[in-house]
Design a protein around this motif. Structure first.
Motif, short mmCIF file in Angstrom:
data_model
loop_
_atom_site.label_atom_id
_atom_site.label_comp_id
_atom_site.label_asym_id
_atom_site.label_seq_id
_atom_site.Cartn_x
_atom_site.Cartn_y
_atom_site.Cartn_z
N ALA A 36 32.71 39.25 52.89
CA ALA A 36 31.48 39.79 52.31
C ALA A 36 31.76 41.06 51.52
CB ALA A 36 30.46 40.08 53.42
N MET A 37 32.68 41.89 52.04
CA MET A 37 33.05 43.11 51.34
C MET A 37 33.80 42.79 50.06
SD MET A 37 32.71 46.46 51.85
CE MET A 37 32.22 46.55 50.13
N SER A 38 34.69 41.80 50.12
CA SER A 38 35.43 41.37 48.93
C SER A 38 34.47 40.85 47.87
CB SER A 38 36.44 40.29 49.30
OG SER A 38 37.43 40.80 50.18
N ASN A 39 33.46 40.12 48.30
CA ASN A 39 32.46 39.62 47.36
C ASN A 39 31.68 40.79 46.75
OD1 ASN A 39 30.77 37.46 46.14
ND2 ASN A 39 29.18 38.32 47.45
N ARG A 45 32.58 44.97 40.28
CA ARG A 45 33.42 44.87 39.08
C ARG A 45 32.63 44.24 37.93
NH1 ARG A 45 38.80 42.95 42.48
NH2 ARG A 45 39.73 45.06 42.63
N ASP A 46 31.82 43.24 38.26
CA ASP A 46 31.00 42.60 37.24
C ASP A 46 29.91 43.56 36.73
OD1 ASP A 46 32.45 40.28 37.52
OD2 ASP A 46 31.02 39.34 38.90
N LEU A 47 29.34 44.32 37.66
CA LEU A 47 28.25 45.23 37.31
C LEU A 47 28.72 46.33 36.37
CD1 LEU A 47 25.31 46.22 37.79
CD2 LEU A 47 26.18 47.52 39.75
N PHE A 48 29.87 46.94 36.70
CA PHE A 48 30.35 48.09 35.93
C PHE A 48 31.38 47.71 34.87
CE2 PHE A 48 28.83 50.14 39.86
CZ PHE A 48 27.97 51.08 39.31
N LEU A 53 38.80 49.27 41.92
CA LEU A 53 39.99 49.55 42.73
C LEU A 53 41.13 48.65 42.25
CD1 LEU A 53 38.51 49.79 46.36
CD2 LEU A 53 39.46 51.67 45.03
N VAL A 54 42.30 49.25 42.07
CA VAL A 54 43.46 48.51 41.58
C VAL A 54 44.60 48.69 42.59
CG1 VAL A 54 45.16 48.29 39.74
CG2 VAL A 54 42.80 48.90 39.18
N ARG A 55 45.27 47.59 42.92
CA ARG A 55 46.37 47.66 43.88
C ARG A 55 47.60 48.26 43.19
NH1 ARG A 55 46.75 45.71 48.66
NH2 ARG A 55 45.00 44.24 48.35
N THR A 56 48.14 49.34 43.78
CA THR A 56 49.35 49.99 43.28
C THR A 56 50.32 50.18 44.44
OG1 THR A 56 48.62 52.27 43.71
CG2 THR A 56 47.93 51.27 41.62
N SER A 57 51.45 50.82 44.16
CA SER A 57 52.43 51.07 45.22
C SER A 57 51.88 52.01 46.28
CB SER A 57 53.72 51.66 44.62
OG SER A 57 53.44 52.86 43.93
N ASP A 58 50.83 52.77 45.93
CA ASP A 58 50.20 53.68 46.88
C ASP A 58 49.02 53.04 47.60
OD1 ASP A 58 51.92 55.80 46.25
OD2 ASP A 58 50.71 56.34 44.51
N GLY A 59 48.81 51.74 47.39
CA GLY A 59 47.67 51.06 47.99
C GLY A 59 46.59 50.81 46.95
N MET A 60 45.35 50.68 47.40
CA MET A 60 44.23 50.46 46.49
C MET A 60 43.83 51.80 45.87
SD MET A 60 43.64 47.22 46.49
CE MET A 60 41.98 46.91 45.93
N THR A 63 39.98 53.46 39.86
CA THR A 63 40.15 53.63 38.42
C THR A 63 39.49 54.94 37.97
OG1 THR A 63 38.09 52.49 37.92
CG2 THR A 63 40.10 51.14 38.09
N LYS A 64 39.73 55.31 36.72
CA LYS A 64 39.10 56.51 36.16
C LYS A 64 37.58 56.39 36.19
CE LYS A 64 39.10 59.35 31.93
NZ LYS A 64 37.67 59.24 31.63
N ARG A 65 37.08 55.21 35.86
CA ARG A 65 35.63 54.99 35.87
C ARG A 65 35.08 55.15 37.28
NH1 ARG A 65 30.56 55.26 34.27
NH2 ARG A 65 29.40 53.32 34.20
N ALA A 66 35.80 54.64 38.28
CA ALA A 66 35.35 54.74 39.67
C ALA A 66 35.30 56.19 40.12
CB ALA A 66 36.27 53.93 40.58
#
Length: 314
Positions: A36-39, A45-48, A53-60, A63-66
């Motif tokens: 449900a959280m993933s949904n 993501r669709d709304l904005f 959130l982007v997966r990187t070597s440091d985790g999730m 983004t700048k917008r977030a």
């Protein structure tokens, strides 16, 4: 975008996702399933029109917008939460509330000492739980698990409310028997041995490398600007320890003046102005938007500000 068509629950999802940085932890916080959280993240993501959130070597990683949205969403939700909660009066004379305050040794030795005396008269049943900076994270304050943080902060999250309680200068504390006490200038200051004391911010502290001058704080940063460096023999995080060492040993403690003046009436100690310029430091009080409209919290913040203002006139 038509706001009437937006599921406002998504703003709650976004707030928790950015705070937790994890779909799993966010789901646990909201007591919903991970799918449900993933949904919810997909819908955000669709709304904005942004990954959020982007997966990187440091985790999730947000983004700048977030990151731009985070303080705005937090402020909106905080105001909404406060508006729908029933108003309750706060009576300090009868309240048995416990307030948890993250405070540095500096604030404990000065402001909090006076505050406890004031509380004993105005709110005798209130309890203070004073927590050291190493026991607290920004997240704890943001979540409202800690009522407020009182310390010297170089920077704070944009979501925090904050107030400067006072600005403090620096003074040097040394034994009246110190061999350099009668000839006080920059050269004798640099010829002496010193005690370093400081602990700011949040989180677990680390050991000090005397060679990393740029990390030693205000006093040493100003000496570096004039091409000088002092000889530090003792590193401590406790102002009272620094005061006692300066009193009994031939070491100099350069401390915020409000701490140094604890010894102002002690004949065995001398207080002197530093023989070089050190900019004043700010003692700040910071708290979560979640507690900003709480009646008891408002009362305590005002009391702390009043006590600080009175102390700043001394």
């Amino acid at each position: 975008m038509n706001i009437a068509k937006v599921d406002l629950n998504l703003l709650v999802y976004l707030d928790v996702l950015l705070r937790e940085g994890s779909v799993t932890r966010a789901a646990n916080q909201l007591s919903i399933t991970q799918p449900a959280m993933s949904n919810g993240l997909k819908r955000l993501r669709d709304l904005f029109k942004d990954p959020i959130l982007v997966r990187t070597s440091d985790g999730m990683t947000p983004t700048k917008r977030a990151l731009e949205l985070q303080p705005i969403i937090r402020d909106v939700l905080s105001k909404l939460e406060s508006s729908i909660q029933p108003e309750t009066d706060f009576d300090p004379a009868t309240s048995k509330r416990t307030f948890r305050i993250m405070t540095s040794d500096y604030a404990e030795s000065t402001l909090l000492l006076e505050l406890v005396g004031r509380l004993s008269k105005l709110a005798p049943n209130i309890t203070l739980d004073l927590i050291t900076p190493s026991d607290v994270t920004f997240h704890d304050v943001e979540q409202g698990k800690v009522d407020m943080a009182i310390n010297r902060f170089e920077e704070l999250p944009l979501s925090f409310h904050q107030k400067v309680l006072w600005y403090d200068s620096f003074s040097c504390v040394l034994s009246a028997n110190h061999p350099l006490a009668q000839k006080w200038d920059l050269n004798t200051y640099l010829d002496a041995q010193h005690i370093w004391v400081s602990k700011t911010g949040f989180g677990v502290g680390v050991g000090i490398d005397p060679n990393e001058v740029q990390k030693l704080g205000w006093v040493d940063a100003e000496l570096t600007k004039i091409g000088k460096q002092r000889d530090i023999r003792v590193f401590t995080r406790h102002y009272h320890a620094a005061l006692q060492i300066a009193k009994t040993q031939n070491l100099i403690a350069t401390l915020p003046t409000k701490v140094a003046t604890i010894f102002k009436d002690d004949a065995s100690v001398i207080l002197k102005e530093p023989p070089f310029d050190i900019p004043p430091i700010a003692l700040k009080m910071a708290w979560s938007a979640l507690l900003h409209h709480d009646a008891g919290h408002i009362w305590l913040r005002r009391l702390i500000a009043d006590v600080a203002a009175e102390m700043n006139t001394f």
